[in-house]
Design a protein around this motif. Structure first.
Motif, PDB file in Angstrom:
ATOM      1  N   PRO A   1      86.851  64.309  31.128  1.00  0.00           N
ATOM      2  CA  PRO A   1      88.053  64.962  30.588  1.00  0.00           C
ATOM      3  C   PRO A   1      88.213  64.625  29.109  1.00  0.00           C
ATOM      4  N   PRO A   2      88.656  65.576  28.302  1.00  0.00           N
ATOM      5  CA  PRO A   2      88.687  65.384  26.838  1.00  0.00           C
ATOM      6  C   PRO A   2      89.490  64.171  26.380  1.00  0.00           C
ATOM      7  N   GLN A   3      90.593  63.859  27.061  1.00  0.00           N
ATOM      8  CA  GLN A   3      91.400  62.721  26.613  1.00  0.00           C
ATOM      9  C   GLN A   3      90.671  61.400  26.849  1.00  0.00           C
ATOM     10  N   PHE A   4      89.843  61.323  27.897  1.00  0.00           N
ATOM     11  CA  PHE A   4      89.035  60.132  28.120  1.00  0.00           C
ATOM     12  C   PHE A   4      87.889  60.070  27.111  1.00  0.00           C
ATOM     13  N   ALA A   5      87.335  61.230  26.762  1.00  0.00           N
ATOM     14  CA  ALA A   5      86.263  61.273  25.760  1.00  0.00           C
ATOM     15  C   ALA A   5      86.768  60.786  24.408  1.00  0.00           C
ATOM     16  N   GLU A   6      87.984  61.163  24.053  1.00  0.00           N
ATOM     17  CA  GLU A   6      88.563  60.711  22.781  1.00  0.00           C
ATOM     18  C   GLU A   6      88.769  59.204  22.798  1.00  0.00           C
TER      19      GLU A   6
ATOM     20  N   ARG B   1      91.628  62.132  43.062  1.00  0.00           N
ATOM     21  CA  ARG B   1      92.567  63.250  43.174  1.00  0.00           C
ATOM     22  C   ARG B   1      93.052  63.467  44.603  1.00  0.00           C
ATOM     23  N   ARG B   2      92.278  63.011  45.555  1.00  0.00           N
ATOM     24  CA  ARG B   2      92.620  63.224  46.959  1.00  0.00           C
ATOM     25  C   ARG B   2      92.220  61.996  47.760  1.00  0.00           C
TER      26      ARG B   2
ATOM     27  N   ILE C   1      95.997  57.530  44.960  1.00  0.00           N
ATOM     28  CA  ILE C   1      95.765  58.973  44.926  1.00  0.00           C
ATOM     29  C   ILE C   1      96.603  59.569  43.804  1.00  0.00           C
ATOM     30  N   ASP C   2      95.977  60.322  42.927  1.00  0.00           N
ATOM     31  CA  ASP C   2      96.678  60.982  41.822  1.00  0.00           C
ATOM     32  C   ASP C   2      96.067  62.364  41.610  1.00  0.00           C
ATOM     33  N   PRO C   3      96.677  63.406  42.184  1.00  0.00           N
ATOM     34  CA  PRO C   3      96.122  64.766  42.043  1.00  0.00           C
ATOM     35  C   PRO C   3      96.008  65.222  40.591  1.00  0.00           C
ATOM     36  N   GLU C   4      96.771  64.591  39.692  1.00  0.00           N
ATOM     37  CA  GLU C   4      96.786  64.999  38.284  1.00  0.00           C
ATOM     38  C   GLU C   4      96.004  64.035  37.396  1.00  0.00           C
ATOM     39  N   ILE C   5      95.105  63.240  37.958  1.00  0.00           N
ATOM     40  CA  ILE C   5      94.392  62.253  37.144  1.00  0.00           C
ATOM     41  C   ILE C   5      93.587  62.912  36.036  1.00  0.00           C
ATOM     42  N   GLY C   6      93.112  64.128  36.270  1.00  0.00           N
ATOM     43  CA  GLY C   6      92.353  64.831  35.235  1.00  0.00           C
ATOM     44  C   GLY C   6      93.177  65.166  34.012  1.00  0.00           C
ATOM     45  N   ASP C   7      94.506  65.172  34.170  1.00  0.00           N
ATOM     46  CA  ASP C   7      95.410  65.473  33.050  1.00  0.00           C
ATOM     47  C   ASP C   7      96.186  64.240  32.623  1.00  0.00           C
ATOM     48  N   ALA C   8      95.693  63.065  32.962  1.00  0.00           N
ATOM     49  CA  ALA C   8      96.402  61.821  32.651  1.00  0.00           C
ATOM     50  C   ALA C   8      96.562  61.642  31.145  1.00  0.00           C
TER      51      ALA C   8
ATOM     52  N   ILE D   1      92.724  50.255  27.164  1.00  0.00           N
ATOM     53  CA  ILE D   1      92.851  51.684  27.442  1.00  0.00           C
ATOM     54  C   ILE D   1      94.128  51.876  28.250  1.00  0.00           C
ATOM     55  N   ILE D   2      95.034  52.688  27.751  1.00  0.00           N
ATOM     56  CA  ILE D   2      96.286  52.950  28.451  1.00  0.00           C
ATOM     57  C   ILE D   2      96.172  54.298  29.161  1.00  0.00           C
ATOM     58  N   VAL D   3      96.297  54.266  30.473  1.00  0.00           N
ATOM     59  CA  VAL D   3      96.229  55.481  31.289  1.00  0.00           C
ATOM     60  C   VAL D   3      97.538  55.589  32.053  1.00  0.00           C
ATOM     61  N   ASN D   4      98.322  56.604  31.705  1.00  0.00           N
ATOM     62  CA  ASN D   4      99.640  56.786  32.322  1.00  0.00           C
ATOM     63  C   ASN D   4     100.457  55.492  32.278  1.00  0.00           C
ATOM     64  N   SER D   5     100.503  54.892  31.097  1.00  0.00           N
ATOM     65  CA  SER D   5     101.326  53.712  30.804  1.00  0.00           C
ATOM     66  C   SER D   5     100.781  52.403  31.363  1.00  0.00           C
ATOM     67  N   GLU D   6      99.671  52.405  32.051  1.00  0.00           N
ATOM     68  CA  GLU D   6      99.066  51.175  32.540  1.00  0.00           C
ATOM     69  C   GLU D   6      97.848  50.823  31.688  1.00  0.00           C
ATOM     70  N   GLU D   7      97.689  49.538  31.398  1.00  0.00           N
ATOM     71  CA  GLU D   7      96.616  49.078  30.518  1.00  0.00           C
ATOM     72  C   GLU D   7      95.405  48.619  31.325  1.00  0.00           C
TER      73      GLU D   7
END
Length: 299
Positions: free
Chosen positions: A39-44, A112-113, A182-189, A227-233
């Protein structure tokens, strides 16, 4: 028949040495390959914190197992206890998460599931010689729009062998150091990178039984990034998000696979499983059609 010519350099005298083999069919199974799905945000984030956001295909390139390569990566982390996020819901995700856990890291495995177990990613009926030809014939005589629904039914994401599911559940039951989420929206984190100072800021979160967070301080005198992903480090993010075949970059496909259907949904034109060109299901499918199957890219 197919003629395969391999050439290598003789280390003794520096001369090129060629060897020619002739075969009726060739299966190339040289391991994981292709362009990683990131996903682009992880690539950045990976460009801002090199080595702290990695894809499993990069770990495989070391020539060792995920257990060895992930363990070595954890040992390199400056934190006293590395906090690792593994993204994915297939076998590679399970292997990477268990390897990080056994190396002493605090691990979150997020998919995601819910994790599933089955023998193959494809429905078993597509691997039965008695049925696959008829199924493929019926599939290719179905209107294109209806094929998508058939594909989603037959190939519904990755899976994890039962033995690994058992190991994951045991690790999760042992305490707070291993979590399955489980996070169905992990791709948009939401993903960002921050600098962790040596004044007690956490290298990563460990969730406590009462819902709080226990912080683990990095090695004194060492500033590092988190790396902060959805507010967790996290001190390390491992992406087990699969790969897409790099057809244009592989002579094996460009030269030999004249039947290859260009585009992302090759399975629509070739049949269920064609998008998983490196899987055993496609090897069986193509060999049953007397087609040369090149199961993976040349490294």
């Amino acid at each position: 028949k197919y003629e395969v010519v391999s050439t290598h350099t003789n280390p003794a005298d520096g001369r090129n040495v060629s060897r020619t083999l002739v075969a009726e069919a060739v299966v190339v199974a040289t391991g994981p390959c292709g362009l990683p799905n990131i996903p682009p945000q992880f690539a950045e984030a990976a460009t801002e914190a090199p080595g702290q956001v990695i894809h499993t295909t990069d770990l495989f390139k070391s020539g060792t197992s995920l257990k060895v390569s992930v363990g070595a990566k954890i040992c390199q982390m400056a934190s006293g206890v590395a906090s690792v996020l593994v993204v994915g819901g297939g076998l590679s995700a399970a292997q990477a998460a268990l390897a990080a856990y056994r190396a002493g890291a605090a691990v979150v495995l997020r998919s995601r599931r819910p994790l599933r177990t089955k023998r193959f990613d494809l429905d078993n009926k597509w691997l039965e010689f008695r049925m696959m030809n008829k199924l493929r014939y019926d599939f290719l005589n179905t209107p294109l729009v209806e094929r998508l629904a058939a594909l989603e039914e037959a190939v519904d994401g990755g899976s994890v062998p039962a033995a690994y599911i058992n190991e994951l559940e045991i690790a999760a039951s042992m305490g707070e150091r291993f979590r399955i989420e489980i996070d169905p929206e992990i791709g948009d984190a939401a993903v960002s990178v921050t600098v962790v100072d040596n004044g007690g800021t956490a290298a990563g979160p460990l969730r406590t039984s009462d819902g709080g967070v226990t912080k683990v301080s990095p090695t004194a005198g060492v500033d590092e990034k988190a790396i902060i992903v959805n507010s967790e480090e996290y001190s390390l993010v491992i992406l087990a998000t699969g790969a897409s075949l790099d057809v244009a970059g592989s002579p094996l496909y460009v030269v030999a696979c004249v039947w290859f259907v260009w585009g992302g949904r090759t399975d629509i034109a070739m049949g269920v499983g064609a998008s998983r060109m490196d899987g055993v299901g496609v090897v069986l499918l193509l060999l049953s059609l007397k087609v040369i199957c090149r199961g993976a890219c040349a490294s």
